[in-house]
Motif scaffolding. Sequence first.
Motif, short mmCIF file in Angstrom:
data_model
loop_
_atom_site.label_atom_id
_atom_site.label_comp_id
_atom_site.label_asym_id
_atom_site.label_seq_id
_atom_site.Cartn_x
_atom_site.Cartn_y
_atom_site.Cartn_z
N VAL A 1 55.81 12.24 6.13
CA VAL A 1 54.94 13.15 5.39
C VAL A 1 55.82 14.05 4.53
CG1 VAL A 1 53.31 15.04 5.63
CG2 VAL A 1 53.22 13.13 7.22
N SER A 2 55.42 14.22 3.28
CA SER A 2 56.18 15.12 2.42
C SER A 2 56.14 16.53 3.00
CB SER A 2 55.55 15.13 1.04
OG SER A 2 55.96 16.29 0.36
N PHE A 3 57.21 17.30 2.81
CA PHE A 3 57.23 18.63 3.43
C PHE A 3 56.20 19.57 2.83
CE2 PHE A 3 59.43 21.56 0.63
CZ PHE A 3 60.46 20.89 0.00
N PHE A 4 55.63 19.16 1.72
CA PHE A 4 54.52 19.89 1.12
C PHE A 4 53.39 20.07 2.14
CE2 PHE A 4 50.61 20.08 -1.37
CZ PHE A 4 50.94 20.99 -2.35
N PHE A 5 53.20 19.06 3.00
CA PHE A 5 52.07 19.09 3.93
C PHE A 5 52.45 19.56 5.33
CE2 PHE A 5 50.97 15.62 0.91
CZ PHE A 5 49.97 16.32 0.26
#
Lengths: 401, 106
Positions: free
Chosen positions: A72-76
């Motif tokens: 998961v991208s660290f954005f999420f």
Amino acid sequence: MTAVAQECPVHQGRDDRKSAKIAEANLAPQHGARPVGSFGLSRDLLRSSKVRQAGPAGSPTDDAEIKNPGEVSFFFLDGEEHRKRRAAVAGLFAPKTIVTRHQAVMTSTMDDIVAKLRARGSAPLDELSWHMAVVVAADIIGLTDSDSTENLANRVKAVLDSSLSKSRGPLGKVVFMIQMLTRVGRFWKQDMVPAIAARQLEPKDDVISYMVKENYSKKGMIMEALSYGGAGMMTTREFIVMCAWHLFEKPALRERFLGGEEADQFAILEEILRLEPVASLLHRRAAEDIETKDGAMVKKGEVVAVSIRDANTDEAITGPCPFELDPDRAKRMKVVGPYMSFSDGPHRCPGAQVALHETRIFLDRLFRLPGIRMEREPEILWSPQIQGYELRGCVVACDPA
Amino acid sequence: MVAITFIAADGAERTIDASEDLSLMENAVGNGIEAIEAVCSGNAYCGTCRVYIDPAWRGVLGEAGEIELPMIEAAGDETPGVRLSCQITVTPELDGLVVRTPVSQS
Ligand code: HEM
Ligand code: FES
């Protein structure tokens, strides 16, 4: 959702915003989300350790859904995992790195852009700003082993733009999925694979080197690289065009920009961003009951939709005439110039300074070109998926080389 | 009010009346201490609010923790007593605190 325009006593309520109307007509917070517009409350909520990212609709923001944070991208992500990932790439965004590394990339990219424009005589401005945004973000991500910058830019665009295109009906969805897989596949093979191979041999200072070191899966790497692409490339493309549009239209502002020190140039760009934020909404879900400093209550499970536009024009923090472009405002009010345009709290945009620097370098060069003019104004469109404006069709021209 | 003294790289001193519960950075910016840039607005992600805590106060304030270290390292600043002022909350115990500021924050 829009803050009430107070009649400005000095300038009869001048409103310099270009994107406000389209935003007002189209802004769509998530269903059931509670709107938040005051700067102070927005800041408190975004900084609270009790909220979780509730990003764009359909994102894996539910804790239960994030079984494998490596994919998961660290954005999420949130909390400790999120902090660690941001800490790992902190050096890439530090002011010192901008001076010692990114500025050289920005300047040489601008040389290429200027050469292209002068050779052709005129060009779509969003094509030129996209070129800059892609090269700068690609260097940070580590996408530097592609066959050419132009091809990299086109492949990234194909994935990101197509991922935003609407597909109707089940057949449309299937066709869309196949197209997407093909485009992502091309990006993986021609841009990611060579970059990864080069970094397996010799690690560098970029996001892909970090992902190689941490043994990210293929899916994880693609997700992260594309998140940077979306977050860093698409936003900066629009921001550069928006600033250019204001500067083309306002000779006094342009003169001040060209004659000013860097700090003053940044003040102008930041003030434009305050009025024309590229991202408009930030969603967060309360993981537990929250009582903010001013006594507001948010119940566990409730989703808040912070309106960047409203926070940026909250007179409590802007002072009078909030819709007026006034580059001296932030200093006078002792606030950071972009206000809420880069968000706040743990998810605040890490690329904020990078974006401001590349925009400054781009515009400083562009506006010094002999015969520079705007041949066609941009058309202002709305992207429902990113909940932001898109400026298309602006054509700039200069004297040929 | 809490008295805090900032000493600039050129030796110029200024003492401010800091407000409790705000960060040292917010107090500095609010009082026009120009050596504190704070471009990320207090999110520990720019390193442009660095201060050097006077040796006498280091025991009280402690060292930079894991939230501050990545940005301090990224700034390449190894000066003893370095901290991010946005991560220091002003409390009555800090009355009399002395900090120095760097020549440049970038
Ligand atoms: C004018 C240009 C830009 C604007 C307006 C912008 C805006 C934003 C905003 C509002 C967020 C926060 C989202 C949230 O709180 O939920 C964000 C996050 C992010 N931005 Fe930017 N951005 C810009 C340029 C860049 C650039 C150039 C990069 C990198 C090269 C970048 C990388 C990121 C990343 C990785 C995140 C996710 C951070 C996290 O979730 O912890 N951005 N951006
Ligand atoms: S204000 Fe950015 S690190 Fe302190």
